[in-house]
Scaffold this motif. Sequence first.
Motif, PDB file in Angstrom:
ATOM      1  N   ARG A 232      -5.931   8.706   1.077  1.00  0.00           N
ATOM      2  CA  ARG A 232      -7.055   8.397   2.115  1.00  0.00           C
ATOM      3  C   ARG A 232      -7.974   8.303   1.289  1.00  0.00           C
ATOM      4  NH1 ARG A 232     -10.518  11.694   4.166  1.00  0.00           N
ATOM      5  NH2 ARG A 232     -10.087  13.242   2.948  1.00  0.00           N
TER       6      ARG A 232
ATOM      7  N   SER B 131      -7.355  -6.295  -4.354  1.00  0.00           N
ATOM      8  CA  SER B 131      -8.801  -6.331  -3.481  1.00  0.00           C
ATOM      9  C   SER B 131      -9.165  -6.737  -4.283  1.00  0.00           C
ATOM     10  CB  SER B 131      -9.005  -4.546  -3.263  1.00  0.00           C
ATOM     11  OG  SER B 131      -9.709  -3.956  -2.827  1.00  0.00           O
TER      12      SER B 131
ATOM     13  N   ALA C  41      -5.817  -0.090  -6.846  1.00  0.00           N
ATOM     14  CA  ALA C  41      -6.170  -1.265  -5.916  1.00  0.00           C
ATOM     15  C   ALA C  41      -6.368  -2.298  -6.508  1.00  0.00           C
ATOM     16  CB  ALA C  41      -7.256  -0.644  -5.496  1.00  0.00           C
TER      17      ALA C  41
ATOM     18  N   ASP D  19      -6.955   4.182   0.809  1.00  0.00           N
ATOM     19  CA  ASP D  19      -6.995   3.804   2.711  1.00  0.00           C
ATOM     20  C   ASP D  19      -8.665   3.039   2.291  1.00  0.00           C
ATOM     21  OD1 ASP D  19      -4.391   3.699   2.980  1.00  0.00           O
ATOM     22  OD2 ASP D  19      -4.601   5.570   3.833  1.00  0.00           O
ATOM     23  N   ARG D  20      -9.545   4.153   2.102  1.00  0.00           N
ATOM     24  CA  ARG D  20     -10.532   4.153   2.023  1.00  0.00           C
ATOM     25  C   ARG D  20     -11.275   2.974   1.137  1.00  0.00           C
ATOM     26  NH1 ARG D  20     -16.413   5.805   2.734  1.00  0.00           N
ATOM     27  NH2 ARG D  20     -17.990   4.366   1.856  1.00  0.00           N
TER      28      ARG D  20
ATOM     29  N   LEU E 148      -9.573   0.570   0.073  1.00  0.00           N
ATOM     30  CA  LEU E 148      -8.672  -1.117   0.032  1.00  0.00           C
ATOM     31  C   LEU E 148     -10.127  -1.358   1.532  1.00  0.00           C
ATOM     32  CD1 LEU E 148      -5.129  -0.248   0.173  1.00  0.00           C
ATOM     33  CD2 LEU E 148      -6.734  -1.406  -1.471  1.00  0.00           C
ATOM     34  N   ASP E 149     -10.402  -0.421   2.826  1.00  0.00           N
ATOM     35  CA  ASP E 149     -10.826  -1.440   3.730  1.00  0.00           C
ATOM     36  C   ASP E 149     -12.108  -1.221   4.161  1.00  0.00           C
ATOM     37  OD1 ASP E 149      -8.358  -0.371   4.973  1.00  0.00           O
ATOM     38  OD2 ASP E 149      -9.133   1.392   5.915  1.00  0.00           O
ATOM     39  N   THR E 150     -12.825  -0.204   3.562  1.00  0.00           N
ATOM     40  CA  THR E 150     -14.258  -0.290   3.407  1.00  0.00           C
ATOM     41  C   THR E 150     -14.738  -0.380   2.078  1.00  0.00           C
ATOM     42  OG1 THR E 150     -15.358   1.752   3.299  1.00  0.00           O
ATOM     43  CG2 THR E 150     -14.568   0.023   5.506  1.00  0.00           C
TER      44      THR E 150
ATOM     45  N   ARG F 141     -12.529  -5.317  -3.184  1.00  0.00           N
ATOM     46  CA  ARG F 141     -13.470  -4.082  -4.210  1.00  0.00           C
ATOM     47  C   ARG F 141     -12.716  -3.373  -5.083  1.00  0.00           C
ATOM     48  NH1 ARG F 141     -12.400  -4.633   2.023  1.00  0.00           N
ATOM     49  NH2 ARG F 141     -14.406  -4.954   2.873  1.00  0.00           N
TER      50      ARG F 141
ATOM     51  N   ARG G 129       0.760  -1.137   0.175  1.00  0.00           N
ATOM     52  CA  ARG G 129      -0.166  -0.050  -0.144  1.00  0.00           C
ATOM     53  C   ARG G 129       0.535   0.745  -0.402  1.00  0.00           C
ATOM     54  NH1 ARG G 129      -0.665   4.130   0.456  1.00  0.00           N
ATOM     55  NH2 ARG G 129      -2.503   5.622   1.571  1.00  0.00           N
TER      56      ARG G 129
END
Length: 972
Positions: free
Chosen positions: A28, A65, A60, A31-32, A34-36, A67, A6
């Motif tokens: 950010r 990922s 990503a 990160d968003r 990858l996370d949610t 997502r 990352r």
Amino acid sequence: MSVLRREDFAAFYSQAHGGFTPFPWQERLLDRVLDTGWPDLVDVPTGLGKTSILDVAVFAAALGSQRARRRVFFVVDRRLIVDEAYRHAREIQDALDNGSVGSVAGQVAAALRVPGDERVLEVTRMRGGVTWSWRWLERPDRQAIVVGTVDQVGSRLLFRGYGLGDNLRPIDAGLVGTDSLIVVDEAHLSQPFLTTARQAVREEPAGLLPLPVIVSMTASPGAADSDIFRIDGADQAHPVAGRRLRAAKRAHLVQMAGVTKRTSEQQTAETLAQWARHFAGDKPVVGVICNTVNRARAVFELLHAAHPDRCVLLTGRVRPVDRNYLLLEWYDRIKAGRAGEPPEPVFVCATQTVEVGANIDFSALVSDSASLAALIQRLGRLNRLGSAGGAAPAVIVHNPVDPPGVYGPARAATWEWLCGLHPPMDPAAAELPEAGIDVSPAALRELVGRLATEDPARWAETQQAPVYTPFLSATHLDAWAATSPIPSPDPPVAPFLHGLQPDSPQVSLCWRELPEDEGYWPAGIELVPPSAEECIELPLAAVRGWLAGLAAVPAFSDIEGEAGDADETFPAGGPGRPGTAGAVRRVIRYGSRQEIEVIDGEKIRAGDRIVVPASYGGCDAYGWNPASTTPVLDVGDLCGGTGRRPATVRLGPTLVNAVAAHDPQLAAPLEELVRDVEADRRAETLRARDYTADLAKALRSRPDIVARLGQDLGHDGDDLPPHLAVLRRLARAAKPTAKEHLVLDCVVLTSDITVFGEEDTAYGSSLARRKLTLAEHQMAVRRRAEEFARNLGLPDEIAEAIGLAGYWHDEGKRDERFQAMLHEGDRWAAAAAPHVLAKSGMNPVDRGLRRRARQLSGYPEGMRHEALSAQIVRVLLDDVKSADADLVVHLVAAHHGHSRPLLPPIIDPAPVTFVERDGEVIEVDTARSIDWDAPRRFHDLMSRYGRWGLAGLEAVVRLADIWCSAREEDGT
């Protein structure tokens, strides 16, 4: 090689974009994701690099990922003069193509590259004025970024791809509707499409292929989405992002007085031009943004008269070839981050086309009043990087008698709100007052955010009125999924893309040098048909008025889906331009090479592609100019320098004149080549390879051209002038062709012709430059289809079904009549052949030879070989227990886009009742051209795999077939 992390995103971004590093919000957002997962809305001010969402999506995906998505569609619903999103995507593509093994870009490329593919990332455009191949994506397993409009992306999502034949629509639907991220820029312009796309995803069951993710973006605060991603304090504190957010700019309001309806247009243009001249004293780049194309042209004419070398007109109503030349000349002088300021002030007169997609930086701005969202976009082009010494000035001019136009009541409501912030200045004032409205991005976001929060009713008035979007039901989707045959009635998709509103129907207009005798006009364009790059999309009413000779034609903007009067008509003739009153001007309506007709201008219809004689005038280097009677430059020979289609030029005065307009030095050797070709034509000895060699010699004789193209003429970037792009393709052609054109009295030279199996005729699937046996071709397709399925992560049983469909898809070519057709109609040659053929090796461009072969063979016209393939496959499946038999049969029957849900009904006068396969006799009946079980099978499979999921599985088999056909793979 080290593992991609990352934390490597910043280095990847820097390598892709010339050393620039990402802003905090871009980090950010990664990160968003990858996370949610992806947010519903990305709300970022203009100037802060919204197109970097493409980098986030690609990185990503490289990190693996769940997502992420394989294909990214970046949708901007505007006629763009500059497509920064496409340029940005090409930078990513170049970084991946050229990244060294140890670099982060090289690691990203390695993570994204799939086995068996030579490319990492496909980048293409789908918008008016760009000719893209229907093979815009060769492989379903390849990463892709597509930049397009709501019409082009949305119609493909809904199985009704504009400009596509019915048989190709399922491929594009499968690619857009599965494993895709659809990003809609300036979402306030595209709410009906967003509503439709999100509802379509909700109606689709989860399947084997990931569903689309829909993300909207805006720089206009006030959106009501619940899941919104915004900038934060880190961006405001960032040395670069913070400077842009605080970029000093001050707006001043000017309300015109003493205006009458009769003089309104002239007075408004003069006022806008007056303020532009005022700023030219000390501002190097002065922008003037108008609400209509007509007004932008009027302001341009006023300024251009005194400053011909310092003034440019940028609208979306310009031939893309001309647009490319304008950008090559002007963009470096006006873009954000330019190397230096022009030695003398320049004027940029434009329409809404520069509001989105254009990374332009004005030193001063003069604008028509408009809706709040439009003004936010326009102000975003002023002091864009925050590098001006003081507050950059903007003057907003309001004409109270202007018709509502494209913005409706929102224009007046926005003006009233602005006047509440600061009163308009004295119309007679010669200088700007010190006071004004602070419209830095940060201040403007605060003002608008406060308005939306404290007075939502007034905020709503400043926005363009929302249009009603019809409710999308499963019934609509089921009807659209049926692509062959199209159901009747067929629900139109336009209301679901743009909402229910009176539309302004468009036509596409092209200018060509044509013979005097209109009886020869169709033949004059058949061999070199009009392309998107030489056409302007214009309102039907405006073109009708121009052809009728009216002095004033309807005004219009540069906004997609603009409301208008679809029934507006004009008399055949009228006062205005000399020599046109009372005349019925004739035009060509071009549908395809088989559909060309000459009609009266008053009979043109919405959606037509119209070709007019260049002698009619109506266009200049800056685009649509209905007042001009000067003959238009024919640029048909300057198209075809990009994409997968061959480049074609007419070796004659038309080519020489077009090149001379942009490169007089290069026109001289072309004139000499034309003389040599003319001598060869008289001697009946055309030598295509010699002509391309002469072109290569002419290009290599110029050091400046070699510096751009390389000694091998291999560079093919978007930075090339159109004439160089075309000539280099011809110069490098391995198998060029030269053909005499008697009507145009010249020779037509064409670069390499590639063939592939998607021509919708009995013979079309069998085109190749060399013979291929059925066993070779089917084994190649099986292996390639299985490779695609593995790379897509499909379950083993689905991969097996796809492989079997590829292995058996052309079994229907065992029909002895089909084999005779592949042997030029010779049944004896077919019977004596040692192997059953899949590809004939006949000349792929000789339609007459292919037509005769079919007639001699006795193969019924319109008969689909896949109908017989499906019958054979049902027998072969008796020995296969692990695969989904219905899926295999459907993939075979639908591998040319038919059988969704029915194959065409054909009467076979001499039905075939058996075929031989590897010594086995299989009973069939070609009299049964329709499989009445197909509708049941089709709907069961859609219920099982989803509408788009099934289309996606079809695309795997069909693209494998096309890939193998184009490359003539034989399975070894």
